[in-house]
Design a protein around this motif. Structure first.
Motif, short mmCIF file in Angstrom:
data_model
loop_
_atom_site.label_atom_id
_atom_site.label_comp_id
_atom_site.label_asym_id
_atom_site.label_seq_id
_atom_site.Cartn_x
_atom_site.Cartn_y
_atom_site.Cartn_z
N THR A 176 45.79 45.99 23.51
CA THR A 176 46.52 45.09 24.40
C THR A 176 45.59 44.51 25.46
O THR A 176 45.62 43.31 25.74
CB THR A 176 47.68 45.84 25.08
OG1 THR A 176 48.52 46.40 24.06
CG2 THR A 176 48.50 44.92 25.95
N LEU A 177 44.75 45.35 26.03
CA LEU A 177 43.80 44.89 27.04
C LEU A 177 42.78 43.94 26.43
O LEU A 177 42.46 42.91 27.03
CB LEU A 177 43.11 46.09 27.68
CG LEU A 177 42.28 45.83 28.92
CD1 LEU A 177 43.14 45.25 30.03
CD2 LEU A 177 41.62 47.11 29.40
N ALA A 178 42.30 44.25 25.23
CA ALA A 178 41.33 43.37 24.57
C ALA A 178 41.96 42.01 24.25
O ALA A 178 41.32 40.97 24.44
CB ALA A 178 40.81 44.03 23.30
N ASN A 179 43.21 42.02 23.81
CA ASN A 179 43.89 40.75 23.52
C ASN A 179 44.06 39.92 24.79
O ASN A 179 43.92 38.70 24.77
CB ASN A 179 45.25 41.01 22.88
CG ASN A 179 45.13 41.52 21.47
OD1 ASN A 179 44.10 41.39 20.83
ND2 ASN A 179 46.18 42.15 20.98
N GLN B 133 40.73 38.41 25.64
CA GLN B 133 40.44 37.30 24.74
C GLN B 133 41.23 36.06 25.12
O GLN B 133 40.72 34.94 25.03
CB GLN B 133 40.74 37.69 23.29
CG GLN B 133 39.75 38.68 22.72
CD GLN B 133 40.16 39.18 21.35
OE1 GLN B 133 41.23 38.86 20.85
NE2 GLN B 133 39.30 39.99 20.73
N GLY B 134 42.46 36.25 25.57
CA GLY B 134 43.27 35.13 26.01
C GLY B 134 42.69 34.46 27.25
O GLY B 134 42.66 33.22 27.34
N VAL B 135 42.22 35.27 28.19
CA VAL B 135 41.59 34.71 29.40
C VAL B 135 40.31 33.98 29.01
O VAL B 135 40.05 32.87 29.50
CB VAL B 135 41.29 35.83 30.43
CG1 VAL B 135 40.44 35.32 31.56
CG2 VAL B 135 42.59 36.41 30.95
N ASN B 136 39.53 34.57 28.12
CA ASN B 136 38.29 33.93 27.68
C ASN B 136 38.58 32.60 26.99
O ASN B 136 37.88 31.60 27.21
CB ASN B 136 37.53 34.86 26.75
CG ASN B 136 36.16 34.33 26.40
OD1 ASN B 136 35.51 33.68 27.21
ND2 ASN B 136 35.72 34.59 25.19
N ALA B 137 39.62 32.57 26.16
CA ALA B 137 39.98 31.34 25.46
C ALA B 137 40.42 30.26 26.44
O ALA B 137 40.07 29.09 26.29
CB ALA B 137 41.08 31.62 24.44
N ALA B 138 41.19 30.65 27.47
CA ALA B 138 41.64 29.69 28.47
C ALA B 138 40.44 29.11 29.24
O ALA B 138 40.39 27.90 29.50
CB ALA B 138 42.62 30.34 29.44
N GLN B 139 39.48 29.97 29.58
CA GLN B 139 38.29 29.48 30.28
C GLN B 139 37.44 28.59 29.39
O GLN B 139 36.91 27.58 29.85
CB GLN B 139 37.48 30.66 30.81
CG GLN B 139 38.15 31.38 31.97
CD GLN B 139 37.35 32.56 32.46
OE1 GLN B 139 36.54 33.14 31.75
NE2 GLN B 139 37.61 32.95 33.70
N GLN C 111 42.09 29.71 35.89
CA GLN C 111 41.90 30.38 37.17
C GLN C 111 43.01 31.41 37.43
O GLN C 111 42.73 32.53 37.87
CB GLN C 111 41.85 29.35 38.29
CG GLN C 111 41.53 29.95 39.65
CD GLN C 111 41.46 28.87 40.73
OE1 GLN C 111 41.94 27.77 40.56
NE2 GLN C 111 40.86 29.22 41.84
N VAL C 112 44.24 31.05 37.15
CA VAL C 112 45.36 31.98 37.35
C VAL C 112 45.23 33.16 36.40
O VAL C 112 45.46 34.31 36.79
CB VAL C 112 46.71 31.24 37.15
CG1 VAL C 112 47.86 32.21 37.03
CG2 VAL C 112 46.95 30.29 38.31
N ALA C 113 44.87 32.91 35.15
CA ALA C 113 44.69 34.01 34.20
C ALA C 113 43.59 34.95 34.63
O ALA C 113 43.73 36.17 34.56
CB ALA C 113 44.38 33.43 32.82
N PHE C 114 42.50 34.41 35.15
CA PHE C 114 41.39 35.24 35.62
C PHE C 114 41.81 36.07 36.84
O PHE C 114 41.51 37.25 36.92
CB PHE C 114 40.17 34.38 35.95
CG PHE C 114 38.99 35.19 36.41
CD1 PHE C 114 38.26 35.93 35.51
CD2 PHE C 114 38.63 35.22 37.74
CE1 PHE C 114 37.18 36.69 35.92
CE2 PHE C 114 37.54 35.97 38.17
CZ PHE C 114 36.82 36.70 37.26
N ARG C 115 42.50 35.44 37.78
CA ARG C 115 42.96 36.17 38.97
C ARG C 115 43.93 37.30 38.58
O ARG C 115 43.87 38.38 39.15
CB ARG C 115 43.64 35.23 39.95
CG ARG C 115 42.67 34.37 40.71
CD ARG C 115 43.40 33.52 41.72
NE ARG C 115 42.48 32.66 42.45
CZ ARG C 115 42.86 31.76 43.32
NH1 ARG C 115 44.14 31.58 43.56
NH2 ARG C 115 41.97 31.02 43.94
N ALA C 116 44.80 37.02 37.63
CA ALA C 116 45.75 38.05 37.18
C ALA C 116 44.99 39.21 36.53
O ALA C 116 45.32 40.38 36.75
CB ALA C 116 46.76 37.46 36.21
N THR C 117 43.96 38.90 35.75
CA THR C 117 43.16 39.93 35.12
C THR C 117 42.43 40.77 36.15
O THR C 117 42.39 42.01 36.04
CB THR C 117 42.14 39.30 34.15
OG1 THR C 117 42.85 38.51 33.20
CG2 THR C 117 41.32 40.34 33.44
#
Length: 125
Positions: free
Chosen positions: A58-61, A64-70, A100-106
């Motif tokens: 779950t954490l890896a997915n 990967q989602g944050v990386n894809a968004a960036q 940016q929001v995805a990264f901050r949430a992470t």
């Protein structure tokens, strides 16, 4: 920022619901000393046996989602700088804000995990 935290909390609740349903399908009975919602969880790295994703997966997915968004934001920005017709400023800004929001949430999830780990390690025996 509040919307992203609410989104993450709703995803966590959805995963908890999935765990509860998986435990009910397999006939697992929660023990009296088990944390409710976690009784059907598997050891790390053993996911796939009953179809329930492990915490690591779950954490890896999520990462990967944050990386894809960036990556998508970077691609749109480069396309806008090249002057491509499909990349307008609004799309570039929206993709940039989403990443940016995805990264901050992470980062917030990481901070809370580190704090929880520290709290557990500081517990008296």
């Amino acid at each position: 920022m509040t919307d992203s935290i609410s989104s993450i909390l709703s995803q966590i609740r959805a995963y908890q619901g999935q765990l509860g349903q998986a435990a009910a399908r397999t006939g697992d009975v929660a023990r009296g000393d088990a944390i409710q919602g976690l009784a059907g969880m598997q050891a790390p790295g053993t996911a796939g046996v009953s179809g329930v994703p492990s915490f690591t997966q779950t954490l890896a997915n999520a990462m990967q989602g944050v990386n894809a968004a960036q990556a998508r934001a970077g691609e749109l920005q480069a396309a806008f700088e090249r002057g491509e017709p499909g990349a307008d400023l609004a799309r570039v800004m929206v993709a940039s804000q989403q990443s940016q929001v995805a990264f901050r949430a992470t980062v917030e999830v990481r901070n809370r995990l580190v704090q929880a780990y520290q709290d557990v390690m500081n517990m008296p025996l």
